[in-house]
Scaffold this motif. Structure first.
Motif, short mmCIF file in Angstrom:
data_model
loop_
_atom_site.label_atom_id
_atom_site.label_comp_id
_atom_site.label_asym_id
_atom_site.label_seq_id
_atom_site.Cartn_x
_atom_site.Cartn_y
_atom_site.Cartn_z
N TYR A 1 38.19 53.47 40.34
CA TYR A 1 39.54 53.91 40.00
C TYR A 1 39.60 55.41 40.23
CZ TYR A 1 43.91 54.26 37.32
OH TYR A 1 45.20 54.47 36.93
N CYS B 1 43.07 52.27 43.37
CA CYS B 1 41.74 51.69 43.29
C CYS B 1 41.18 51.61 44.70
CB CYS B 1 41.79 50.28 42.70
SG CYS B 1 42.38 50.21 41.01
N TRP C 1 48.40 46.34 37.34
CA TRP C 1 47.26 45.43 37.35
C TRP C 1 46.31 45.79 36.21
CZ3 TRP C 1 47.49 41.15 40.06
CH2 TRP C 1 48.25 41.11 41.22
N ASP C 2 45.68 44.78 35.61
CA ASP C 2 44.83 45.03 34.46
C ASP C 2 43.45 45.56 34.86
OD1 ASP C 2 43.76 41.57 33.80
OD2 ASP C 2 43.88 42.75 35.63
N SER C 3 43.12 45.46 36.13
CA SER C 3 41.83 45.95 36.59
C SER C 3 41.92 46.30 38.06
CB SER C 3 40.74 44.89 36.38
OG SER C 3 40.95 43.79 37.24
N CYS C 4 40.98 47.11 38.52
CA CYS C 4 40.93 47.41 39.95
C CYS C 4 40.58 46.16 40.75
CB CYS C 4 39.92 48.52 40.23
SG CYS C 4 40.58 50.19 39.99
N ARG C 5 39.78 45.28 40.18
CA ARG C 5 39.41 44.04 40.88
C ARG C 5 40.66 43.24 41.21
NH1 ARG C 5 35.14 40.72 41.90
NH2 ARG C 5 33.75 42.32 41.08
N SER C 6 41.57 43.16 40.25
CA SER C 6 42.82 42.43 40.50
C SER C 6 43.68 43.15 41.52
CB SER C 6 43.60 42.27 39.19
OG SER C 6 42.86 41.50 38.26
N ALA C 7 43.71 44.47 41.44
CA ALA C 7 44.55 45.25 42.36
C ALA C 7 44.07 45.10 43.80
CB ALA C 7 44.57 46.72 41.95
N LYS D 1 47.04 50.70 41.71
CA LYS D 1 46.70 49.97 40.50
C LYS D 1 47.92 49.53 39.72
CE LYS D 1 43.53 49.90 36.57
NZ LYS D 1 44.48 49.44 35.55
N THR E 1 44.65 42.18 46.34
CA THR E 1 45.90 42.05 47.09
C THR E 1 45.83 42.71 48.46
OG1 THR E 1 46.83 44.12 46.22
CG2 THR E 1 47.16 42.12 44.90
#
Length: 125
Positions: free
Chosen positions: A52, A33, A102-108, A99, A111
């Motif tokens: 993504y 991502c 992770w359930d989304s790129c935002r979450s990935a 990725k 970090t």
């Protein structure tokens, strides 16, 4: 790991456009991502948009409202900024993250910690 190198910022007037670029070659693999963030002094860094790499899916923060467009071309991530407003004044950064699960790129990308120098965008009224 190499830090991202952002470029393309500048001082513009309300309604103008800019195109930001970020070159991080080692993050070009498909299961990554890539994202753009911005930060104003005294405030937390906030995500603007993410992409993504595998399928090109993009997402945007609500405050973008169709004015910004994230895209990539090989190893260069871009952010097209249109109809700029004074509240868009900030330091802009790019980020990349694997990725994985992770359930989304935002979450990935949340970090990501290996920040570059950023590129300053200043919009005057």
């Amino acid at each position: 790991q190499a830090r991202p190198v952002e470029s393309g910022g500048g001082s513009v007037q309300t309604g103008d456009s800019l195109r930001l670029s970020c070159d991080v070659s080692e993050y070009s693999r498909s299961d990554y991502c890539r994202a753009w963030f911005r930060q104003v002094p005294g405030k937390e860094r906030e995500e603007i948009a993410d992409l993504y790499v595998r399928d090109g899916t993009t997402s945007y923060a609500d405050f973008v409202k169709g004015r910004f467009t994230i895209s990539q071309d090989k190893n260069t991530l871009s952010l097209q900024l249109d109809n700029l407003k004074p509240e868009d004044t900030a330091m802009y950064y790019c980020a990349s993250a694997y990725k994985g699960l992770w359930d989304s790129c935002r979450s990935a990308v949340a970090t990501f910690r290996n920040w570059g120098q950023g590129t300053q965008v200043t919009v005057s009224s």
